[in-house]
Design an enzyme around this catalytic site. Structure first.
Site, mmCIF file in Angstrom:
data_model
loop_
_atom_site.group_PDB
_atom_site.id
_atom_site.type_symbol
_atom_site.label_atom_id
_atom_site.label_comp_id
_atom_site.label_asym_id
_atom_site.label_seq_id
_atom_site.Cartn_x
_atom_site.Cartn_y
_atom_site.Cartn_z
ATOM 1 N N ASP A 34 0.816 -1.225 0.000
ATOM 2 C CA ASP A 34 0.000 0.000 0.000
ATOM 3 C C ASP A 34 0.850 1.276 0.000
ATOM 4 O OD1 ASP A 34 1.068 -0.091 2.500
ATOM 5 O OD2 ASP A 34 -0.837 -0.115 3.590
ATOM 6 N N GLU A 36 3.226 2.067 2.204
ATOM 7 C CA GLU A 36 3.779 2.471 3.506
ATOM 8 C C GLU A 36 5.239 2.049 3.622
ATOM 9 O OE1 GLU A 36 1.134 1.055 6.557
ATOM 10 O OE2 GLU A 36 -0.431 2.488 5.984
ATOM 11 N N ARG A 91 11.994 27.153 7.299
ATOM 12 C CA ARG A 91 11.556 28.504 6.909
ATOM 13 C C ARG A 91 10.257 28.911 7.606
ATOM 14 N NH1 ARG A 91 13.187 26.366 1.720
ATOM 15 N NH2 ARG A 91 14.839 27.565 0.741
ATOM 16 N N LYS A 184 17.572 42.349 -1.398
ATOM 17 C CA LYS A 184 16.658 41.437 -2.102
ATOM 18 C C LYS A 184 15.242 41.621 -1.577
ATOM 19 C CE LYS A 184 16.312 36.843 -1.040
ATOM 20 N NZ LYS A 184 16.763 35.447 -0.937
#
Ligand code: R5P
Length: 285
Positions: A34, A36, A91, A184
């Protein structure tokens, strides 16, 4: 001590095992019908200090990390150190918009459930450390980057943004090469605008130093503008080179040199953080 290599960090695991003069575990991985994931550590680790090395570069690698920690605990390792050379999801370390998950905290909690100490390299935000309730440490690849470019004919080290000033300052101190920074503004995940400072780029050999190269948008934009401003050459060096999509090839055609560490193992991994990690591990165990 035994090193348990995650599938994201096989080369770095080998190097750490060699430097620390310890064995490396065998790990069996397969998928159930399946889909997994199945993990089994084939080596004897009971009573040993275990160092799991796995960069969490994708959801799959995060799941593998969680299963490796569980298997290591189950096998009665003495102390478990989880090393994420690259710690993904860093992040999102706070709620920017109401309703968001703090992903860095969620991953930290899942990993630390079955380990005793955490170690990473140049975390995108050092606030990540605070999400761990176990001892958590960070080492830096900056000395490696500085050492790589020291002695080469480089006129200036450039940070693409204000957030990277401390990084280039440190690189400058260690290499003796002066530094500047650009400004930036990120417009979206792929697009940035860059404003050059009042600096004469004509005839200069430039190195951009950043922590992560992801889509490559930052370095490409900065490199093009500095070349247009007369730079003789632009190279770039980072700790974590994800090089998404075709960005590696694009950067290689634009820049004289593109170097990254082996926190993420790619063809651009020109230097290793194994010594830094090995040294930190010996201080933790
Ligand atoms: C941003 O704060 C980081 O230091 C890097 O500049 C950024 O992650 C690079 O991303 P990309 O390669 O997608 O521009």
């Amino acid at each position: 001590m035994i090193v348990i290599p995650g599938s994201a960090s096989p080369g770095l695991s080998q190097k750490i095992a060699k430097i620390t003069n310890c064995e490396i575990a065998s790990v069996e991985r397969k998928r159930f019908p399946d889909g997994e994931m199945y993990i089994r550590i084939g080596s004897e680790i009971g009573g040993k200090d275990a160092v799991i090395v796995q960069s969490t570069t994708s959801d799959e690698k995060i799941l593998e990390a969680i299963l490796l920690c569980d298997a290591t605990r189950e096998a009665n390792a003495r102390k478990i150190i989880f090393v994420a050379p690259y710690f993904g999801y860093a992040r999102q370390d706070k709620v920017f918009k109401q309703g968001e998950a703090i992903s860095a905290r969620a991953i930290a909690r899942a990993i630390q459930a079955n380990c005793d100490a955490f170690l990473s390299v140049d975390l995108h935000a050092n606030t990540v450390i605070k999400w761990f309730t176990i001892p958590a440490f960070e080492v830096s690849a900056i000395p490696c980057v500085a050492g790589y470019f020291k002695g080469k004919k480089i006129d200036v080290i450039v940070s693409p943004d204000k957030g990277g000033i401390e990084r280039v300052k440190r690189t400058s101190e260690l290499s003796g090469i002066p530094y500047i920074h650009l400004d930036k503004v990120r417009l979206d995940g792929h697009t940035v605008t860059i404003k050059l400072p009042d600096y004469d780029f004509k005839g200069k050999n430039v190195v951009i130093v950043d922590d992560i190269i992801s889509t490559g948008g930052t370095i490409k934009t900065a490199a093009k503008q500095m070349l247009d401003a007369g730079a003789k050459s632009v190279s770039c060096g980072c700790t974590h080179g994800l090089f998404l999509g075709n960005s590696g090839n694009e950067l290689a055609s634009l820049c004289t040199e593109v170097i990254a560490s082996d926190t993420i193992e790619t063809r651009f991994s020109s230097y290793s953080v194994a010594e830094e990690i090995a040294r930190a591990i010996s201080g933790i165990i």
